[in-house]
Enzyme design. Structure first.
Site, mmCIF file in Angstrom:
data_model
loop_
_atom_site.group_PDB
_atom_site.id
_atom_site.type_symbol
_atom_site.label_atom_id
_atom_site.label_comp_id
_atom_site.label_asym_id
_atom_site.label_seq_id
_atom_site.Cartn_x
_atom_site.Cartn_y
_atom_site.Cartn_z
ATOM 1 N N ARG A 55 1.564 1.884 -3.626
ATOM 2 C CA ARG A 55 0.402 2.435 -4.350
ATOM 3 C C ARG A 55 0.077 3.852 -3.890
ATOM 4 N NH1 ARG A 55 -4.121 -1.881 -3.765
ATOM 5 N NH2 ARG A 55 -5.339 -0.431 -5.017
ATOM 6 N N HIS B 140 -14.506 0.842 -0.449
ATOM 7 C CA HIS B 140 -13.386 -0.063 -0.141
ATOM 8 C C HIS B 140 -12.248 0.666 0.539
ATOM 9 C CE1 HIS B 140 -14.818 -3.016 -3.512
ATOM 10 N NE2 HIS B 140 -15.537 -3.091 -2.417
ATOM 11 N N GLN C 214 -15.399 2.009 -5.810
ATOM 12 C CA GLN C 214 -14.649 0.877 -5.261
ATOM 13 C C GLN C 214 -13.171 1.248 -5.188
ATOM 14 O OE1 GLN C 214 -16.151 -3.144 -6.992
ATOM 15 N NE2 GLN C 214 -16.589 -1.599 -8.543
ATOM 16 N N CYS D 128 -0.524 6.292 16.056
ATOM 17 C CA CYS D 128 -1.854 6.858 15.843
ATOM 18 C C CYS D 128 -1.856 8.307 16.342
ATOM 19 C CB CYS D 128 -2.899 6.049 16.629
ATOM 20 S SG CYS D 128 -4.517 6.850 16.700
ATOM 21 N N ASN E 217 -18.065 0.573 -20.041
ATOM 22 C CA ASN E 217 -16.952 -0.334 -19.781
ATOM 23 C C ASN E 217 -16.121 -0.473 -21.045
ATOM 24 O OD1 ASN E 217 -15.447 -2.068 -18.199
ATOM 25 N ND2 ASN E 217 -17.233 -3.226 -17.498
ATOM 26 N N LEU E 218 -14.898 -1.021 -20.830
ATOM 27 C CA LEU E 218 -14.041 -1.202 -22.010
ATOM 28 C C LEU E 218 -14.521 -2.391 -22.823
ATOM 29 C CD1 LEU E 218 -11.611 0.307 -23.033
ATOM 30 C CD2 LEU E 218 -10.125 -1.318 -21.893
ATOM 31 N N TYR F 197 0.828 -1.220 0.000
ATOM 32 C CA TYR F 197 0.000 0.000 0.000
ATOM 33 C C TYR F 197 0.857 1.264 0.000
ATOM 34 C CZ TYR F 197 -4.008 -2.952 0.184
ATOM 35 O OH TYR F 197 -4.939 -3.883 -0.167
#
Ligand code: BV8
Length: 249
Positions: free
Chosen positions: A74, A124, A106, A151, A216-217, A71
């Site tokens: 990304r 998500h 999403q 935190c 959509n593709l 993550y």
């Protein structure tokens, strides 16, 4: 091939003119033209990585370092990408329709927000946020996250990516998303329709009498459930379709 834009624009605008609400669901396909790898296309993320190791609580418990790194990689990519005309067209439509427009995504990137969308339901989760496993606090976290990160609320070293993994409850499922599926129009953009409960939204919307449209593709797992479809790149189809819709309002 999918349907003609103008014919569809007339159907959608007619419902909007009579006070109909529009709910949009986006998937990885809307960010593809911004350079974000999708999941299940050729060369997609799940071809390079084992999803059960990276996007599951079990995988995180087994090897947190690998998941933090996945993550972090990304999240770092977000600095190198820009929203595309598809994201911007949706932000413009939100400005035009106001409360009659709901965007559910999403995706965990921040491209909808950076394109100007104000109200984005990230079912998500979000790459740019961390969640504390001790106190539950959700906090913006633009940099790298690891097991020693503190935190901001309770100072515990127990932060995880604010991402919904497989087997975990998606966000906004108690009321905001179910309410949005009562809209008169449901438009799905750039998703392969393989992940639930998102893949089931078109069925719920149809049962509520919505006009359902897929952009959509190529045809996807759940394409036959849509009454209308337009195949092409979201960054090209959306600006054209949404401009035709708003010109009729
Ligand atoms: C839940 C976060 C209970 C991580 C993601 C068996 C065992 C265990 C679980 C299950 C099971 N069967 C079903 C389940 C449930 C499971 C599931 O659906 N599994 C599937 C794989 C079978 N779901 C869950 O576990 C969910 N939780 O069920 O809890 C529950 C249920 C209901 C109510 C309460 C509780 C949690 C799912 C969330 C998992 N997390 N991501 C991360 O991002 O790293 S899922 C992941 O897939 C991403 O979020 C992604 O958004 C999502 C969907 O993928 P897509 O967006 O569709 O992307 P994809 O690459 O697949 O497709 C891209 C599409 O775009 C293609 O169609 C392509 O043609 C198109 N495209 C490409 N380029 C373009 C384009 N379109 C337009 N223009 C372009 N240029």
């Amino acid at each position: 091939m999918g349907q003609d834009c103008s014919d569809l624009a007339e159907k959608v605008s007619a419902r909007l003119q009579s006070g109909g609400r529009l709910t949009v669901l986006t998937g990885a396909g809307i960010s593809a033209e911004s350079g974000v790898a999708t999941f299940r296309d050729l060369g997609g993320l799940w071809e390079q990585y084992r999803v059960e190791d990276l996007a599951s609580p079990e995988g995180f418990a087994r090897n947190p370092g690998v998941v933090y790194d996945f993550y972090n990689m990304r999240r770092a990519q977000l600095k190198r990408i820009e929203p595309n005309p598809g994201h911007r067209a949706l932000a413009a439509l939100e400005r035009q329709l106001g409360a009659g427009f709901t965007l559910v995504t999403q995706n965990v990137d921040d491209l909808h927000e950076r394109a100007g969308s104000q109200r984005v339901l990230h079912m998500h989760g979000e790459l740019r946020k961390a969640r504390c496993q001790a106190c539950g606090a959700i906090q913006v976290w633009p940099g790298d996250l690891d097991a020693l990160s503190h935190c901001g609320q309770c100072k515990a070293q127990s932060l995880r990516p604010h991402i919904v993994w497989f087997g975990e409850m998606p966000l906004y499922m108690e009321e905001q998303i179910p309410a949005s599926l009562d809209a008169e129009i449901f438009m799905s953009i750039g998703t392969s329709g393989q992940v639930y409960p998102a893949a089931g939204f078109v069925g719920l919307a149809r049962a509520n009498g919505a006009l359902t449209l897929e952009i959509n593709l190529m045809t996807a797992e759940h394409s036959q459930q849509f009454q209308h479809s337009i195949y092409g790149k979201a960054g090209e189809v959306l600006p054209r379709l949404l401009a035709e819709i708003t010109a009729l309002l």
